[in-house]
Structure formats: C-alpha cells, structure tokens
Design a protein around this motif. Structure first.
Motif, PDB file in Angstrom:
ATOM      1  N   LYS A 211       0.825  -1.043   0.017  1.00 53.47           N
ATOM      2  CA  LYS A 211       0.070   0.004   0.074  1.00 53.47           C
ATOM      3  C   LYS A 211       0.966   1.277   0.088  1.00 53.47           C
ATOM      4  O   LYS A 211       0.734   2.229  -0.757  1.00 53.47           O
ATOM      5  CB  LYS A 211      -0.971   0.153   1.170  1.00 53.47           C
ATOM      6  CG  LYS A 211      -2.129  -0.938   1.167  1.00 53.47           C
ATOM      7  CD  LYS A 211      -3.016  -0.852   2.395  1.00 53.47           C
ATOM      8  CE  LYS A 211      -3.670   0.586   2.592  1.00 53.47           C
ATOM      9  NZ  LYS A 211      -4.570   0.402   3.661  1.00 53.47           N
ATOM     10  N   ARG A 212       1.868   1.319   0.743  1.00 56.02           N
ATOM     11  CA  ARG A 212       2.799   2.439   0.856  1.00 56.02           C
ATOM     12  C   ARG A 212       3.597   2.612  -0.510  1.00 56.02           C
ATOM     13  O   ARG A 212       3.844   3.759  -0.687  1.00 56.02           O
ATOM     14  CB  ARG A 212       3.891   2.118   2.024  1.00 56.02           C
ATOM     15  CG  ARG A 212       3.326   2.361   3.360  1.00 56.02           C
ATOM     16  CD  ARG A 212       4.418   2.313   4.426  1.00 56.02           C
ATOM     17  NE  ARG A 212       5.096   3.620   4.514  1.00 56.02           N
ATOM     18  CZ  ARG A 212       6.078   3.642   5.223  1.00 56.02           C
ATOM     19  NH1 ARG A 212       6.672   2.838   6.166  1.00 56.02           N
ATOM     20  NH2 ARG A 212       7.210   4.709   5.016  1.00 56.02           N
ATOM     21  N   ALA A 213       3.897   1.468  -1.304  1.00 52.78           N
ATOM     22  CA  ALA A 213       4.461   1.518  -2.411  1.00 52.78           C
ATOM     23  C   ALA A 213       3.563   2.020  -3.759  1.00 52.78           C
ATOM     24  O   ALA A 213       4.151   2.394  -4.719  1.00 52.78           O
ATOM     25  CB  ALA A 213       5.412   0.438  -2.510  1.00 52.78           C
ATOM     26  N   SER A 214       2.263   1.989  -3.582  1.00 54.04           N
ATOM     27  CA  SER A 214       1.523   2.126  -4.482  1.00 54.04           C
ATOM     28  C   SER A 214       1.708   3.653  -5.194  1.00 54.04           C
ATOM     29  O   SER A 214       1.329   3.753  -6.537  1.00 54.04           O
ATOM     30  CB  SER A 214       0.053   2.096  -4.002  1.00 54.04           C
ATOM     31  OG  SER A 214      -0.325   3.033  -3.210  1.00 54.04           O
ATOM     32  N   GLY A 215       2.073   4.465  -4.624  1.00 54.02           N
ATOM     33  CA  GLY A 215       2.134   6.065  -5.193  1.00 54.02           C
ATOM     34  C   GLY A 215       3.531   6.086  -5.458  1.00 54.02           C
ATOM     35  O   GLY A 215       3.838   7.345  -5.908  1.00 54.02           O
ATOM     36  N   GLN A 216       4.165   5.148  -5.345  1.00 51.72           N
ATOM     37  CA  GLN A 216       5.768   5.291  -5.820  1.00 51.72           C
ATOM     38  C   GLN A 216       6.088   4.877  -7.295  1.00 51.72           C
ATOM     39  O   GLN A 216       5.231   4.549  -7.748  1.00 51.72           O
ATOM     40  CB  GLN A 216       6.684   4.589  -4.619  1.00 51.72           C
ATOM     41  CG  GLN A 216       6.532   5.174  -3.447  1.00 51.72           C
ATOM     42  CD  GLN A 216       7.560   4.309  -2.436  1.00 51.72           C
ATOM     43  OE1 GLN A 216       8.696   4.180  -2.560  1.00 51.72           O
ATOM     44  NE2 GLN A 216       6.881   4.049  -1.141  1.00 51.72           N
TER      45      GLN A 216
ATOM     46  N   LYS B 229       8.267   0.538 -10.623  1.00 56.61           N
ATOM     47  CA  LYS B 229       9.463  -0.682 -10.386  1.00 56.61           C
ATOM     48  C   LYS B 229       9.447  -1.057  -8.927  1.00 56.61           C
ATOM     49  O   LYS B 229       9.190  -2.089  -8.282  1.00 56.61           O
ATOM     50  CB  LYS B 229      10.864  -0.611 -10.829  1.00 56.61           C
ATOM     51  CG  LYS B 229      10.888  -0.518 -12.277  1.00 56.61           C
ATOM     52  CD  LYS B 229      12.445  -0.414 -12.592  1.00 56.61           C
ATOM     53  CE  LYS B 229      12.495  -0.719 -14.190  1.00 56.61           C
ATOM     54  NZ  LYS B 229      13.833  -0.330 -14.562  1.00 56.61           N
ATOM     55  N   VAL B 230       9.040  -0.086  -7.845  1.00 57.80           N
ATOM     56  CA  VAL B 230       9.363   0.002  -6.484  1.00 57.80           C
ATOM     57  C   VAL B 230       7.797  -0.805  -5.941  1.00 57.80           C
ATOM     58  O   VAL B 230       7.848  -1.613  -5.323  1.00 57.80           O
ATOM     59  CB  VAL B 230       9.218   1.305  -5.599  1.00 57.80           C
ATOM     60  CG1 VAL B 230       9.330   1.026  -4.355  1.00 57.80           C
ATOM     61  CG2 VAL B 230      10.508   1.973  -6.000  1.00 57.80           C
ATOM     62  N   PHE B 231       6.673  -0.342  -6.754  1.00 60.22           N
ATOM     63  CA  PHE B 231       5.530  -1.172  -6.536  1.00 60.22           C
ATOM     64  C   PHE B 231       5.494  -2.494  -6.883  1.00 60.22           C
ATOM     65  O   PHE B 231       5.146  -3.407  -6.312  1.00 60.22           O
ATOM     66  CB  PHE B 231       4.365  -0.348  -7.240  1.00 60.22           C
ATOM     67  CG  PHE B 231       3.005  -1.112  -7.123  1.00 60.22           C
ATOM     68  CD1 PHE B 231       2.444  -1.001  -5.949  1.00 60.22           C
ATOM     69  CD2 PHE B 231       2.458  -1.688  -7.956  1.00 60.22           C
ATOM     70  CE1 PHE B 231       1.040  -1.548  -5.679  1.00 60.22           C
ATOM     71  CE2 PHE B 231       1.229  -2.332  -7.911  1.00 60.22           C
ATOM     72  CZ  PHE B 231       0.466  -2.327  -6.653  1.00 60.22           C
ATOM     73  N   GLU B 232       6.189  -2.781  -7.945  1.00 58.78           N
ATOM     74  CA  GLU B 232       6.104  -4.133  -8.668  1.00 58.78           C
ATOM     75  C   GLU B 232       6.925  -5.125  -7.674  1.00 58.78           C
ATOM     76  O   GLU B 232       6.320  -6.153  -7.510  1.00 58.78           O
ATOM     77  CB  GLU B 232       6.822  -4.357  -9.803  1.00 58.78           C
ATOM     78  CG  GLU B 232       5.962  -3.839 -11.246  1.00 58.78           C
ATOM     79  CD  GLU B 232       4.884  -4.770 -11.230  1.00 58.78           C
ATOM     80  OE1 GLU B 232       4.682  -6.087 -10.841  1.00 58.78           O
ATOM     81  OE2 GLU B 232       3.788  -4.425 -12.113  1.00 58.78           O
ATOM     82  N   VAL B 233       7.922  -4.710  -6.950  1.00 57.06           N
ATOM     83  CA  VAL B 233       8.581  -5.451  -5.954  1.00 57.06           C
ATOM     84  C   VAL B 233       7.817  -5.789  -4.615  1.00 57.06           C
ATOM     85  O   VAL B 233       7.820  -6.839  -4.390  1.00 57.06           O
ATOM     86  CB  VAL B 233       9.897  -4.842  -5.479  1.00 57.06           C
ATOM     87  CG1 VAL B 233      10.462  -5.600  -4.277  1.00 57.06           C
ATOM     88  CG2 VAL B 233      10.850  -4.645  -6.746  1.00 57.06           C
ATOM     89  N   ALA B 234       6.808  -4.661  -4.214  1.00 54.64           N
ATOM     90  CA  ALA B 234       6.277  -4.847  -3.150  1.00 54.64           C
ATOM     91  C   ALA B 234       4.962  -5.844  -3.433  1.00 54.64           C
ATOM     92  O   ALA B 234       4.760  -6.461  -2.949  1.00 54.64           O
ATOM     93  CB  ALA B 234       5.649  -3.614  -2.666  1.00 54.64           C
ATOM     94  N   HIS B 235       4.275  -5.533  -4.737  1.00 54.43           N
ATOM     95  CA  HIS B 235       3.251  -6.226  -5.130  1.00 54.43           C
ATOM     96  C   HIS B 235       3.501  -7.752  -5.561  1.00 54.43           C
ATOM     97  O   HIS B 235       2.929  -8.831  -4.842  1.00 54.43           O
ATOM     98  CB  HIS B 235       2.800  -5.758  -6.614  1.00 54.43           C
ATOM     99  CG  HIS B 235       1.438  -6.173  -6.911  1.00 54.43           C
ATOM    100  ND1 HIS B 235       1.398  -6.540  -8.326  1.00 54.43           N
ATOM    101  CD2 HIS B 235       0.314  -6.464  -6.600  1.00 54.43           C
ATOM    102  CE1 HIS B 235       0.186  -7.125  -8.541  1.00 54.43           C
ATOM    103  NE2 HIS B 235      -0.546  -7.067  -7.439  1.00 54.43           N
TER     104      HIS B 235
END
Length: 221
Positions: A122-127, A130-136
C-alpha cells in the motif's frame, strides 16, 4: 583466497549482474519480445564479457524469458495471446492450490507477514512502478509462502514474472485504473487471515481474471 577463486567469484558476480539486468529489460519490454539477442551487442550494452552474457542468457532460458534459436543464438521469448492465456490458466490453477495449502497450514507468524507485506505494498502504490512491482510480488508470494511446497511456490513465482511482461505490453491504458485494485487486495488479505480458503480463492482468482480480461483487450499482439 587464491587468484583462481577470485576469478570465479568475479565471473559469478558478473553473470548474476548480467542476468538481473537482462531479466529486467525483457520483463519491461526494453528488449522487445522476439528480438534476437546478440552476444556482442549485449556485451557493449552491459559492459561485461561474453561469458557472463552467455551464461545469463542460458539462465533466462530456464526462466522461459529467452529462447535458443539455433546452436549459439538467443532471442527474447515471443509474446502472443495464446501464451498469455496459458500463463493465466496455470497461475489460477497453481496459485489456488498453493493458497489453499498456505491457509491450511496457517500460523500467526504467516498472518503477520501477510499484514506487513500488504502494508508495504500500500505504501509503495504511489511510488515508482518498479518499487511497487517489487512490493506487489512480495505480497502475492507471501500469500503462497506457507504452502510447504517449495517447487509449487517456485513455479508460481516464475509464472508471476512471465505475466508481468504482458502488463508492461498493455501499459498506458486508463481503463485498468478504473478497478479498485486496492480493495481487491484487501479482500484477498481479509479472507486469508480469517482462514477462509473458499473466499480467499474466489477473491484471488477474480483478481487475476479481471486483470486477464483487461490485458486480453489491450494487448496488441
């Protein structure tokens, strides 16, 4: 450490670096599907030797992101709707099995990990994407990580990566964002931590099939 050992360490490091870079370039479409991958060109691009490039391409062949086209040649794996549909079908089948097994073996520690990885996603969703993909990916793999089946989890992770290529191919459309994807993730998490196998499976498969329907419409392949 003697000189031979030092050389081996450097070669291993160079191969790993080449593997990660080429993998990312193929997943994101920088190296387009079907493009011939010439060793000499990649050497210059990656600023490394021919041997690490060749070994990296061999590893990517095992990942099904690269294909051998003759005795010495390689190309980025082709992309087409039939391949995408097969990936989607396999993901739904294997992840359903892995998720049910994870819930069957549920522990407080696994549930805490799910909540934490979901929070990070959730925190990475606005970043950066590539950052979101890792967290996802971390969240989705955490859902399966309690299955006690390492081979199954490995196949699921590989299929996840193969699917990412198609998401990048279909990037740019605004229709994808009309879904409340955050709510879909919340529903999956809630069902998993309440140890409801049927509801968790229904939420996960709906999540994947909605994405699959969108990608099938948007893919120009």
């Amino acid at each position: 450490m003697n000189m031979i050992d030092e050389t081996r360490v450097k070669e291993t490091s160079a191969t790993h670096g080449a593997y990660l870079t080429l993998r990312d370039m193929i997943l994101t479409g920088v190296l387009p599907a079907g493009q011939k991958l010439k060793i000499e060109q990649l050497r210059g691009l990656l600023n490394t030797g021919a041997s690490p490039v060749r070994e990296a391409l061999s590893l990517l062949t095992s990942d099904m992101l690269v294909e051998r086209i003759d005795q010495r040649g390689f190309r980025a794996a082709p992309a087409n709707k039939a391949n995408f549909e097969e990936i989607l079908a396999l993901r739904c089948t294997l992840e359903d099995l892995a998720l049910r097994q994870s819930i069957a073996h549920a522990t407080p520690e696994w549930e805490e990990t799910l909540v934490l990885t979901h929070h990070h996603m959730k925190r990475a969703s606005g970043q950066d994407s590539k950052v979101f993909e890792v967290a996802h990916k971390t969240f989705h793999m955490a859902l399966l990580a309690n299955s006690n089946s390492p081979m199954l989890e490995r196949y699921c992770a590989q299929l996840y990566d193969l699917n990412i290529r198609y998401r990048y191919l279909a990037a740019g459309s605004t229709t994808y964002q009309k879904r409340d994807i955050a709510a879909e993730h919340e529903d999956i998490l809630d069902a998993a931590i309440h140890r409801d196998q049927d509801r968790a499976s229904t939420c996960l498969l709906s999540h994947y099939r909605l994405t699959g329907e969108y990608l099938s419409r948007e893919l120009d392949i």
